[in-house]
Scaffold this motif. Structure first.
Motif, mmCIF file in Angstrom:
data_model
loop_
_atom_site.group_PDB
_atom_site.id
_atom_site.type_symbol
_atom_site.label_atom_id
_atom_site.label_comp_id
_atom_site.label_asym_id
_atom_site.label_seq_id
_atom_site.Cartn_x
_atom_site.Cartn_y
_atom_site.Cartn_z
ATOM 1 N N ALA A 40 0.830 -1.200 0.000
ATOM 2 C CA ALA A 40 0.000 0.000 0.000
ATOM 3 C C ALA A 40 0.868 1.255 0.000
ATOM 4 C CB ALA A 40 -0.928 -0.004 1.216
ATOM 5 N N LEU A 41 1.907 1.261 0.816
ATOM 6 C CA LEU A 41 2.764 2.441 0.907
ATOM 7 C C LEU A 41 3.612 2.631 -0.343
ATOM 8 C CD1 LEU A 41 3.762 2.146 4.640
ATOM 9 C CD2 LEU A 41 2.277 3.865 3.604
ATOM 10 N N ILE A 42 4.119 1.542 -0.900
ATOM 11 C CA ILE A 42 4.948 1.680 -2.102
ATOM 12 C C ILE A 42 4.090 2.112 -3.289
ATOM 13 C CG2 ILE A 42 4.908 -0.665 -3.034
ATOM 14 C CD1 ILE A 42 7.962 -0.386 -3.396
ATOM 15 N N TRP A 43 2.826 1.709 -3.303
ATOM 16 C CA TRP A 43 1.940 2.147 -4.385
ATOM 17 C C TRP A 43 1.746 3.659 -4.318
ATOM 18 C CZ3 TRP A 43 -3.054 4.281 -4.414
ATOM 19 C CH2 TRP A 43 -3.630 4.359 -5.670
ATOM 20 N N LEU A 44 1.521 4.180 -3.117
ATOM 21 C CA LEU A 44 1.341 5.624 -2.966
ATOM 22 C C LEU A 44 2.588 6.406 -3.373
ATOM 23 C CD1 LEU A 44 -0.544 5.799 0.442
ATOM 24 C CD2 LEU A 44 -1.449 6.347 -1.817
ATOM 25 N N CYS A 45 3.755 5.850 -3.097
ATOM 26 C CA CYS A 45 5.004 6.544 -3.419
ATOM 27 C C CYS A 45 5.446 6.327 -4.862
ATOM 28 C CB CYS A 45 6.110 6.094 -2.466
ATOM 29 S SG CYS A 45 5.815 6.560 -0.754
ATOM 30 N N ASP A 46 5.133 5.176 -5.435
ATOM 31 C CA ASP A 46 5.593 4.871 -6.793
ATOM 32 C C ASP A 46 4.785 5.577 -7.874
ATOM 33 O OD1 ASP A 46 7.769 3.401 -6.223
ATOM 34 O OD2 ASP A 46 6.991 1.500 -6.942
ATOM 35 N N MET A 47 3.518 5.842 -7.613
ATOM 36 C CA MET A 47 2.716 6.517 -8.636
ATOM 37 C C MET A 47 3.355 7.839 -9.062
ATOM 38 S SD MET A 47 0.346 4.554 -9.574
ATOM 39 C CE MET A 47 -0.905 5.518 -10.367
ATOM 40 N N PRO A 48 3.699 8.746 -8.131
ATOM 41 C CA PRO A 48 4.362 9.985 -8.572
ATOM 42 C C PRO A 48 5.775 9.743 -9.098
ATOM 43 C CG PRO A 48 3.683 10.150 -6.254
ATOM 44 C CD PRO A 48 3.339 8.790 -6.728
ATOM 45 N N SER A 49 6.475 8.751 -8.540
ATOM 46 C CA SER A 49 7.843 8.482 -8.989
ATOM 47 C C SER A 49 7.879 8.083 -10.458
ATOM 48 C CB SER A 49 8.474 7.368 -8.151
ATOM 49 O OG SER A 49 8.583 7.748 -6.819
ATOM 50 N N PHE A 50 6.951 7.243 -10.865
ATOM 51 C CA PHE A 50 6.908 6.808 -12.257
ATOM 52 C C PHE A 50 6.263 7.860 -13.149
ATOM 53 C CE2 PHE A 50 8.004 2.814 -10.408
ATOM 54 C CZ PHE A 50 8.649 2.114 -11.412
ATOM 55 N N THR A 51 5.312 8.610 -12.614
ATOM 56 C CA THR A 51 4.641 9.643 -13.394
ATOM 57 C C THR A 51 5.588 10.777 -13.751
ATOM 58 O OG1 THR A 51 2.537 9.126 -12.349
ATOM 59 C CG2 THR A 51 2.707 11.258 -13.430
ATOM 60 N N TYR A 52 6.417 11.184 -12.804
ATOM 61 C CA TYR A 52 7.307 12.328 -13.013
ATOM 62 C C TYR A 52 8.719 11.946 -13.435
ATOM 63 C CZ TYR A 52 3.514 14.959 -11.028
ATOM 64 O OH TYR A 52 2.292 15.512 -10.800
ATOM 65 N N GLY A 53 8.935 10.697 -13.809
ATOM 66 C CA GLY A 53 10.189 10.292 -14.417
ATOM 67 C C GLY A 53 11.344 10.027 -13.476
ATOM 68 N N LEU A 54 11.083 9.873 -12.184
ATOM 69 C CA LEU A 54 12.168 9.499 -11.277
ATOM 70 C C LEU A 54 12.597 8.057 -11.532
ATOM 71 C CD1 LEU A 54 10.881 11.050 -7.930
ATOM 72 C CD2 LEU A 54 12.694 11.912 -9.413
ATOM 73 N N LEU A 55 11.638 7.211 -11.866
ATOM 74 C CA LEU A 55 11.876 5.801 -12.175
ATOM 75 C C LEU A 55 11.103 5.434 -13.429
ATOM 76 C CD1 LEU A 55 11.308 4.282 -8.628
ATOM 77 C CD2 LEU A 55 13.499 4.493 -9.776
ATOM 78 N N SER A 56 11.582 4.411 -14.120
ATOM 79 C CA SER A 56 10.826 3.853 -15.242
ATOM 80 C C SER A 56 11.099 2.359 -15.310
ATOM 81 C CB SER A 56 11.203 4.530 -16.561
ATOM 82 O OG SER A 56 12.536 4.262 -16.888
ATOM 83 N N ALA A 57 10.209 1.648 -15.966
ATOM 84 C CA ALA A 57 10.334 0.198 -16.094
ATOM 85 C C ALA A 57 10.099 -0.183 -17.551
ATOM 86 C CB ALA A 57 9.327 -0.497 -15.183
ATOM 87 N N PRO A 58 11.171 -0.243 -18.348
ATOM 88 C CA PRO A 58 11.003 -0.587 -19.763
ATOM 89 C C PRO A 58 10.424 -1.986 -19.992
ATOM 90 C CG PRO A 58 13.158 0.386 -19.381
ATOM 91 C CD PRO A 58 12.540 0.143 -18.038
ATOM 92 N N VAL A 59 10.822 -2.969 -19.167
ATOM 93 C CA VAL A 59 10.308 -4.334 -19.307
ATOM 94 C C VAL A 59 9.489 -4.646 -18.061
ATOM 95 C CG1 VAL A 59 10.915 -6.777 -19.482
ATOM 96 C CG2 VAL A 59 12.281 -5.074 -20.686
ATOM 97 N N ARG A 60 8.220 -5.012 -18.286
ATOM 98 C CA ARG A 60 7.330 -5.337 -17.170
ATOM 99 C C ARG A 60 6.301 -6.351 -17.640
ATOM 100 N NH1 ARG A 60 6.896 -0.262 -18.978
ATOM 101 N NH2 ARG A 60 4.890 0.362 -19.790
ATOM 102 N N ILE A 61 5.597 -6.923 -16.687
ATOM 103 C CA ILE A 61 4.664 -8.008 -17.002
ATOM 104 C C ILE A 61 3.443 -7.509 -17.768
ATOM 105 C CG2 ILE A 61 3.121 -9.721 -16.006
ATOM 106 C CD1 ILE A 61 5.139 -10.251 -13.888
#
Length: 167
Positions: A40-61
């Motif tokens: 739950a906590l990582i979902w709340l933190c990862d949404m902005p991280s991936f949205t604003y380009g701090l992280l990306s995942a080129p290969v995913r399921i």
């Protein structure tokens, strides 16, 4: 790309086996709650991280469903936190708890950095390995506080400073 999917399959396999082997039968409910709390906590933190380009995942399921890394962030890391949480309860010394905390987040950060460096499973945008170490440490500490709150247990600081856990 085959290498990345084999790593993802290994994470599912080792995560499942790790949950079964490293969390005792009597503590499985606590481990499951710890994993869900971390998710739950990582979902709340990862949404902005991936949205604003701090992280990306080129290969995913599920590439068309979400930009987030489901296996790494919503299965493997929560299982690692569950194992940490269940075993941190048996540590008596504050020094041992603090050392264990820093060792766990350091190992996870090293693993994450290796994934970033040698695979396409995760890519750091404007985030560095030190930022990821702080991020994982933040997630671990907040998840630990939330799990302790749920079970009405004292945090390590409360138990050594003399605080109470009364409502």
């Amino acid at each position: 790309m085959v290498k990345e999917y084999m790593i993802l399959a290994a994470m599912w396999l080792f995560g499942t086996i790790g949950f079964i082997l490293f969390i005792p039968q009597k503590d499985r409910r606590k481990g499951l709650l710890a994993a869900i709390m971390f998710q739950a906590l990582i979902w709340l933190c990862d949404m902005p991280s991936f949205t604003y380009g701090l992280l990306s995942a080129p290969v995913r399921i599920f590439p068309k469903a979400t930009d987030l890394t489901l296996t790494i962030n919503y299965f493997f890391y929560p299982i690692l936190f569950a194992i940490y949480y269940v075993h941190s309860k048996s540590m008596n010394s504050l020094w041992l708890k603090i050392t264990s905390f820093f060792v766990w987040i350091s190992i996870i950060t090293i693993y994450d950095y290796i994934l970033e460096r040698y695979t396409d499973l995760i890519k750091y945008g404007s985030l560095t390995w030190l930022g990821m170490w702080i991020y994982i440490g933040f997630l671990f500490s907040i998840s630990l506080v939330c799990c302790n709150w749920f079970y009405k247990e004292k945090t390590p600081i409360q138990s050594y400073v003399g605080g109470t856990n009364e409502d």
